[in-house]
Design a protein around this motif. Structure first.
Motif, mmCIF file in Angstrom:
data_model
loop_
_atom_site.group_PDB
_atom_site.id
_atom_site.type_symbol
_atom_site.label_atom_id
_atom_site.label_comp_id
_atom_site.label_asym_id
_atom_site.label_seq_id
_atom_site.Cartn_x
_atom_site.Cartn_y
_atom_site.Cartn_z
ATOM 1 N N GLY A 1 9.575 -5.084 -9.281
ATOM 2 C CA GLY A 1 8.758 -4.819 -10.465
ATOM 3 C C GLY A 1 7.960 -3.535 -10.353
ATOM 4 N N TYR A 2 8.639 -2.442 -10.641
ATOM 5 C CA TYR A 2 7.991 -1.125 -10.687
ATOM 6 C C TYR A 2 8.838 -0.217 -11.559
ATOM 7 C CZ TYR A 2 11.423 0.701 -7.361
ATOM 8 O OH TYR A 2 12.594 1.096 -6.754
ATOM 9 N N ASP A 3 8.285 0.902 -11.962
ATOM 10 C CA ASP A 3 8.967 1.835 -12.858
ATOM 11 C C ASP A 3 9.858 2.785 -12.045
ATOM 12 O OD1 ASP A 3 9.680 3.904 -14.655
ATOM 13 O OD2 ASP A 3 7.848 3.601 -15.812
ATOM 14 N N VAL A 4 11.134 2.463 -11.980
ATOM 15 C CA VAL A 4 12.094 3.218 -11.166
ATOM 16 C C VAL A 4 12.219 4.663 -11.651
ATOM 17 C CG1 VAL A 4 14.520 3.376 -10.460
ATOM 18 C CG2 VAL A 4 13.390 1.147 -10.540
ATOM 19 N N GLU A 5 12.356 4.850 -12.946
ATOM 20 C CA GLU A 5 12.542 6.212 -13.466
ATOM 21 C C GLU A 5 11.304 7.076 -13.230
ATOM 22 O OE1 GLU A 5 15.479 7.466 -14.304
ATOM 23 O OE2 GLU A 5 16.204 5.461 -13.780
ATOM 24 N N ARG A 6 10.143 6.486 -13.416
ATOM 25 C CA ARG A 6 8.912 7.228 -13.154
ATOM 26 C C ARG A 6 8.765 7.543 -11.666
ATOM 27 N NH1 ARG A 6 4.037 4.505 -14.031
ATOM 28 N NH2 ARG A 6 2.561 5.859 -13.024
ATOM 29 N N LYS B 1 11.183 8.172 -9.597
ATOM 30 C CA LYS B 1 12.055 9.325 -9.316
ATOM 31 C C LYS B 1 11.356 10.623 -9.672
ATOM 32 C CE LYS B 1 16.435 6.939 -10.185
ATOM 33 N NZ LYS B 1 17.623 6.919 -11.077
ATOM 34 N N GLU B 2 10.647 10.603 -10.774
ATOM 35 C CA GLU B 2 9.968 11.796 -11.264
ATOM 36 C C GLU B 2 8.699 12.116 -10.460
ATOM 37 O OE1 GLU B 2 7.467 12.710 -15.255
ATOM 38 O OE2 GLU B 2 9.472 11.858 -15.557
ATOM 39 N N VAL B 3 7.809 11.143 -10.357
ATOM 40 C CA VAL B 3 6.511 11.351 -9.715
ATOM 41 C C VAL B 3 6.653 11.649 -8.224
ATOM 42 C CG1 VAL B 3 4.349 10.159 -9.098
ATOM 43 C CG2 VAL B 3 5.264 9.947 -11.397
ATOM 44 N N LEU B 4 7.595 10.970 -7.575
ATOM 45 C CA LEU B 4 7.765 11.130 -6.132
ATOM 46 C C LEU B 4 8.797 12.207 -5.777
ATOM 47 C CD1 LEU B 4 7.690 7.332 -5.220
ATOM 48 C CD2 LEU B 4 5.797 8.982 -5.091
ATOM 49 N N THR C 1 -0.804 4.634 3.203
ATOM 50 C CA THR C 1 -1.857 3.682 3.539
ATOM 51 C C THR C 1 -2.981 3.878 2.529
ATOM 52 O OG1 THR C 1 -2.985 5.205 5.028
ATOM 53 C CG2 THR C 1 -1.273 3.786 6.003
ATOM 54 N N ARG C 2 -3.849 2.907 2.480
ATOM 55 C CA ARG C 2 -4.971 2.963 1.536
ATOM 56 C C ARG C 2 -5.805 4.229 1.719
ATOM 57 N NH1 ARG C 2 -6.829 -0.369 -1.612
ATOM 58 N NH2 ARG C 2 -5.946 -2.278 -0.816
ATOM 59 N N GLU C 3 -5.842 4.767 2.951
ATOM 60 C CA GLU C 3 -6.641 5.967 3.234
ATOM 61 C C GLU C 3 -5.995 7.253 2.717
ATOM 62 O OE1 GLU C 3 -7.336 2.626 5.617
ATOM 63 O OE2 GLU C 3 -5.549 3.862 5.834
ATOM 64 N N MET C 4 -4.733 7.187 2.335
ATOM 65 C CA MET C 4 -4.018 8.379 1.852
ATOM 66 C C MET C 4 -4.117 8.458 0.332
ATOM 67 S SD MET C 4 -0.665 7.783 4.303
ATOM 68 C CE MET C 4 0.324 9.090 3.613
ATOM 69 N N GLN C 5 -4.246 9.669 -0.203
ATOM 70 C CA GLN C 5 -4.345 9.804 -1.659
ATOM 71 C C GLN C 5 -3.052 9.393 -2.357
ATOM 72 O OE1 GLN C 5 -4.990 14.274 -1.340
ATOM 73 N NE2 GLN C 5 -3.976 14.129 -3.300
ATOM 74 N N GLU C 6 -1.927 9.412 -1.661
ATOM 75 C CA GLU C 6 -0.645 9.011 -2.261
ATOM 76 C C GLU C 6 -0.576 7.509 -2.556
ATOM 77 O OE1 GLU C 6 -0.027 12.767 0.034
ATOM 78 O OE2 GLU C 6 -0.946 10.837 0.510
ATOM 79 N N TYR C 7 -1.484 6.736 -1.970
ATOM 80 C CA TYR C 7 -1.498 5.287 -2.194
ATOM 81 C C TYR C 7 -1.575 4.985 -3.695
ATOM 82 C CZ TYR C 7 -2.716 0.349 -1.565
ATOM 83 O OH TYR C 7 -2.727 -1.029 -1.608
ATOM 84 N N SER C 8 -2.462 5.662 -4.394
ATOM 85 C CA SER C 8 -2.627 5.394 -5.830
ATOM 86 C C SER C 8 -1.368 5.787 -6.611
ATOM 87 C CB SER C 8 -3.858 6.097 -6.389
ATOM 88 O OG SER C 8 -3.739 7.487 -6.261
ATOM 89 N N MET C 9 -0.649 6.795 -6.141
ATOM 90 C CA MET C 9 0.612 7.176 -6.801
ATOM 91 C C MET C 9 1.614 6.030 -6.730
ATOM 92 S SD MET C 9 1.932 11.118 -6.288
ATOM 93 C CE MET C 9 2.478 10.789 -4.676
ATOM 94 N N LEU C 10 1.760 5.435 -5.544
ATOM 95 C CA LEU C 10 2.674 4.305 -5.388
ATOM 96 C C LEU C 10 2.173 3.093 -6.164
ATOM 97 C CD1 LEU C 10 3.580 4.595 -1.593
ATOM 98 C CD2 LEU C 10 5.085 5.029 -3.536
#
Length: 185
Positions: free
Chosen positions: A125-130, A132-135, A52-61
């Motif tokens: 439309g997103y970076d699939v390989e990234r 896999k790595e980032v998440l 959710t927008r309140e979670m810091q992981e939002y910007s990662m996604l």
């Protein structure tokens, strides 16, 4: 003409989202609906990474999205990535039904969202390989679609190109273009 159920007819993928947060109980219901989807051998190969927008992981996604999706998806209060477990824990072999089953779970989630006046826009439309790595996605899983989820927003708040896209009529091909009686010719 016979019409599909109202939930099916009302479901669509907007690009205008209101930034209002989604209640935690509604988010839980989305996942509960996905949980009850049918799956081959009851493997339930779907997983969802969400923020959710309140979670810091939002910007990662959000940062994984292509620029064209970033233009509008940033107002959605919930971002999510669907995953399919493509290597089965049953005999450690490829699960050829993994994406099909994940699609069934997402279908349930879409109908539940529509029932609660939420909208889901799925994105390839997103970076699939990234992702896999980032998440830190295990190799047994493959990313499927990203999703922006939220309440309907005001199209006038979008850039002109996206506002125009939001106003387009929703269309589908005719049944006779995908229905094949007997065998493919």
């Amino acid at each position: 003409m016979v019409q599909p159920h109202e939930l099916i007819a009302r479901r669509w993928s907007p690009v205008a989202f209101d930034s209002r947060p989604i209640e935690a109980a509604k988010i839980q219901l989305l996942f509960e609906a996905a949980r009850w989807a049918p799956s081959s051998m009851n493997a339930q190969p779907w997983r969802f990474i969400y923020a959710t927008r309140e979670m810091q992981e939002y910007s990662m996604l959000f940062d994984l999205l292509d620029e064209g999706n970033k233009v509008w998806a940033g107002t959605a209060p919930l971002l999510m990535l669907g995953l399919s477990q493509v290597i089965s824990t049953y005999k450690n072999r490829p699960n050829r039904f993994a994406f099909y089953d994940t699609g069934m779970a997402v279908g349930n989630l879409l109908l539940q969202a529509t029932h609660m006046d939420l909208f889901v826009h799925q994105m390839g439309g997103y970076d699939v390989e990234r992702a896999k790595e980032v998440l830190v996605i295990p190799t047994r899983y493959e990313p499927a679609a990203m999703m922006a989820i939220g309440y309907k927003g005001d199209p006038s708040q979008l850039p002109p190109k996206e506002a125009e896209r939001e106003q387009k009529e929703r269309t589908r091909i005719e049944i006779d273009q995908f229905l094949v009686p007997g065998k493919c010719k």
